[in-house]
Design a protein around this motif. Sequence first.
Motif, PDB file in Angstrom:
ATOM      1  N   ARG B 505       0.838  -1.214   0.000  1.00 48.51           N
ATOM      2  CA  ARG B 505       0.000   0.000   0.000  1.00 48.51           C
ATOM      3  C   ARG B 505       0.872   1.264   0.000  1.00 48.51           C
ATOM      4  O   ARG B 505       2.091   1.194   0.201  1.00 48.51           O
ATOM      5  CB  ARG B 505      -0.930  -0.004   1.226  1.00 48.51           C
ATOM      6  CG  ARG B 505      -0.145   0.158   2.507  1.00 48.51           C
ATOM      7  CD  ARG B 505      -0.986   0.034   3.760  1.00 48.51           C
ATOM      8  NE  ARG B 505      -0.159   0.365   4.909  1.00 48.51           N
ATOM      9  CZ  ARG B 505      -0.557   0.333   6.164  1.00 48.51           C
ATOM     10  NH1 ARG B 505      -1.779  -0.024   6.458  1.00 48.51           N
ATOM     11  NH2 ARG B 505       0.273   0.643   7.139  1.00 48.51           N
ATOM     12  N   ASP B 506       0.216   2.407  -0.196  1.00 50.76           N
ATOM     13  CA  ASP B 506       0.924   3.692  -0.176  1.00 50.76           C
ATOM     14  C   ASP B 506       0.932   4.200   1.274  1.00 50.76           C
ATOM     15  O   ASP B 506      -0.064   4.755   1.756  1.00 50.76           O
ATOM     16  CB  ASP B 506       0.174   4.673  -1.102  1.00 50.76           C
ATOM     17  CG  ASP B 506       0.860   6.036  -1.187  1.00 50.76           C
ATOM     18  OD1 ASP B 506       1.720   6.331  -0.320  1.00 50.76           O
ATOM     19  OD2 ASP B 506       0.517   6.797  -2.110  1.00 50.76           O
ATOM     20  N   LYS B 509       0.073   7.874   2.093  1.00 45.89           N
ATOM     21  CA  LYS B 509      -1.371   8.111   1.971  1.00 45.89           C
ATOM     22  C   LYS B 509      -2.108   7.636   3.232  1.00 45.89           C
ATOM     23  O   LYS B 509      -3.010   8.318   3.737  1.00 45.89           O
ATOM     24  CB  LYS B 509      -1.865   7.322   0.743  1.00 45.89           C
ATOM     25  CG  LYS B 509      -3.161   7.806   0.178  1.00 45.89           C
ATOM     26  CD  LYS B 509      -2.951   8.617  -1.090  1.00 45.89           C
ATOM     27  CE  LYS B 509      -4.244   9.275  -1.522  1.00 45.89           C
ATOM     28  NZ  LYS B 509      -4.831   8.640  -2.708  1.00 45.89           N
ATOM     29  N   VAL B 510      -1.706   6.473   3.705  1.00 48.43           N
ATOM     30  CA  VAL B 510      -2.339   5.917   4.906  1.00 48.43           C
ATOM     31  C   VAL B 510      -2.142   6.873   6.072  1.00 48.43           C
ATOM     32  O   VAL B 510      -3.087   7.176   6.823  1.00 48.43           O
ATOM     33  CB  VAL B 510      -1.769   4.514   5.234  1.00 48.43           C
ATOM     34  CG1 VAL B 510      -2.263   4.025   6.598  1.00 48.43           C
ATOM     35  CG2 VAL B 510      -2.150   3.519   4.149  1.00 48.43           C
ATOM     36  N   CYS B 513      -4.382   9.831   5.824  1.00 49.13           N
ATOM     37  CA  CYS B 513      -5.765   9.441   6.150  1.00 49.13           C
ATOM     38  C   CYS B 513      -5.950   9.345   7.659  1.00 49.13           C
ATOM     39  O   CYS B 513      -6.975   9.787   8.194  1.00 49.13           O
ATOM     40  CB  CYS B 513      -6.115   8.100   5.516  1.00 49.13           C
ATOM     41  SG  CYS B 513      -6.364   8.163   3.748  1.00 49.13           S
ATOM     42  N   ASP B 533     -12.126   6.592   3.631  1.00 47.65           N
ATOM     43  CA  ASP B 533     -10.892   6.886   2.888  1.00 47.65           C
ATOM     44  C   ASP B 533      -9.727   6.069   3.423  1.00 47.65           C
ATOM     45  O   ASP B 533      -8.941   5.512   2.661  1.00 47.65           O
ATOM     46  CB  ASP B 533     -10.538   8.377   3.029  1.00 47.65           C
ATOM     47  CG  ASP B 533     -11.337   9.220   2.052  1.00 47.65           C
ATOM     48  OD1 ASP B 533     -11.919   8.636   1.118  1.00 47.65           O
ATOM     49  OD2 ASP B 533     -11.373  10.456   2.235  1.00 47.65           O
ATOM     50  N   ASN B 537      -7.598   2.922   1.469  1.00 46.18           N
ATOM     51  CA  ASN B 537      -6.150   2.930   1.258  1.00 46.18           C
ATOM     52  C   ASN B 537      -5.452   1.848   2.087  1.00 46.18           C
ATOM     53  O   ASN B 537      -4.253   1.906   2.302  1.00 46.18           O
ATOM     54  CB  ASN B 537      -5.584   4.314   1.583  1.00 46.18           C
ATOM     55  CG  ASN B 537      -5.918   5.321   0.491  1.00 46.18           C
ATOM     56  OD1 ASN B 537      -5.378   5.245  -0.613  1.00 46.18           O
ATOM     57  ND2 ASN B 537      -6.844   6.231   0.770  1.00 46.18           N
TER      58      ASN B 537
END
Lengths: 134, 561
Positions: B505-506, B509-510, B513, B533, B537
């Motif tokens: 995963r990114d 980004k996590v 979030c 969201d 992710n």
Amino acid sequence: MAQGRRIRIMVAKPGLDGHDRGARIIARAYRDAGFEVVYTGLHQTPEEIVEAAIQEDVDMIGLSSLAGAHKYLFIRTVELLREKGAEDIVVCGGGIIPEEDIPMLKEAGVKEIFTPGTPLGVIVEWVEQNVKPR
Amino acid sequence: MSQVFDRKVFEEIEKGRKKWEKELEKIFASAPERLERFSTVSDREIERIYTPADVADLDFERDIGFPGQFPFTRGVQPSMYRGRLWTMRMFAGLGTAKDTNKRFHLLVKEGQTGLSTAFDMPTLMGYDSDSPRSRGECGKCGVAIDTLKDMEDLFDGLPIDRITTSMTINPPASVLWAMYIAMAEKRGIPRKVLGGTIQNDMLKEFIAQKTFMCPPEPSVRIITDTVEFGTKEVPKWNTISISGYHIREAGSTAVQELAFTLADGIAYAEAAVERGLDVDDFAPRFSFFFNSHLDFFEEIAKFRAARRMWAKIMKDRFKAKNPRSWWLRFHTQTAGCSLTAQQPYNNVVRTALEALAAVLGGAQSLHTNSLDEVLALPTEEAATIALRTQQIIAEESGVANTIDPLGGSYFVEALTNQMEEEAWEIINKIDEMGGMLSAIEKNYPQQEIADAAYHYQKRIDEKQRTVVGVNKYVTDEETPVEILEIDEELERLQIEKTNRVKSERDNKKVQECLERLTEACVEDRNVMEPLIDAVKNYATLQETCDVYRKVFGEYRDPGIY
């Protein structure tokens, strides 16, 4: 019966299982039978239980499990007691424990397992016969 | 007004009763009654006989009426089972998401009409499978869900746009619901069409089931977020299943189950009203979940009383105008605590009686326990027998031919009135304490349940209450029952899977979030969109729950016994 101090028992709920009806009934039955009772409350790790048991200087730990994690949690508790040199604390267990798992738990050092439907009187009598103040 | 019995008949009845009792005295003089005291599972004393005199004030319109009409004593829908049978919803969850997916496909193939998910303890408590707190528990009493990937596997190939899904999840209910919505949207199914239920009832956790994470107040705040979000975004979803089941399993009496559950419902409705929501917008999405225990008539009376009381609470206390808000729709599960490890095949009979009570009480959906649930998770065979039990009740027994067949029974109506009256007393007491939240802080419901549970166990030990195969009709023979084993390898495989998801995963980004989720928690904004969201992710269950724990703190068991 031994003279002097009363039998001290820790009723403990290891792991994440929240089914505490049995543990709380047993704690009350022990108290009514004249034992001193420490109830840990829920969600204890074996480490927390063993540390508290040593600190509270109990003679027995009663473990309760109804969500299937007894193999790891009961055996880990016995192991930790041994590591800390407190293997003279009697460990027994109760709850939803399949018949097949009992020999393995006993071999690991759990002294007795009480399955659903065991009368309170039978458990209390077992404690009187098998646990002495340390 | 439509008084059911004419006052004039009572004199005649009283005369008849006296005559009959005289006869009885003669009989009992030579051979006494079978028991000194006849009482229910909840130890309520039951009379020898009930007559119109026991329901002297019964008013047809006010107290019984027609199904689908206030006060709904006879059922919430006008058509009840003449239109559609209850939903046969078997609770299932074991091992990995893929294992449970297989069980779901089997149940759907066997005619089940709704899905119901059981999660393992780490998931229920908001921990990932690799947490030290999860050791030995992964997949044991339900399915392990760490990330959206697991949720995708769990519902793979199942028609979630047509079938409703119930998820028994509480502290992390918002997260699992976010995962379900995210999974559906990734499959191109809009959230507006999703139907199902999240249990999401934290008050009964503090009272009885004891799966908790944050303290009561923030817990209710998160629940109110889901109620608000559901009302606007997922209108077909039941955002709370206000549950008496666990209160009863913890050892309460039938009346305590009834009263504490309705008092919890009042607390959630008050919180939502305080948030500024219109009662008629959210109340139709509240659902209930009751236990069906062994005492046949007491249970039926409980269900009937519950419907009548909730209708009054909604109409009179909350001034709800939409009749849908007055409906108490409920799921039922037969009583796990009534099953015995001894002579386990007897459990099929117990479950059948309990299921019959639920049906005669007008349940909207039903789970029947499997005979082996007192020993382990059910095998496929045991789960199928349990489902067949419902099908036999529905399609062979004829009990679903008419609506509320016990309505008008002197006994059932008297019991319904009596239970209602006693439950109001408890609710008034809770109101005087300042509502359910403060009652919980004072340990009132917890202590009441502990007392009742101990009393019940004592009665069994002293043989005042019979449990067949346990304290009477005991045999030494062991009945071999096949037991479902959960592979110990599972824990390692699940941890590997989650690690793989995390590595793919990114992560930046996590983190973003999770920061947005933290802000929503701190700034009192609704958590649902940031949660959706985050899980889209592939933020893990524990990562999101750690945000809750950090912002709101953790609740510890006070250890009452």
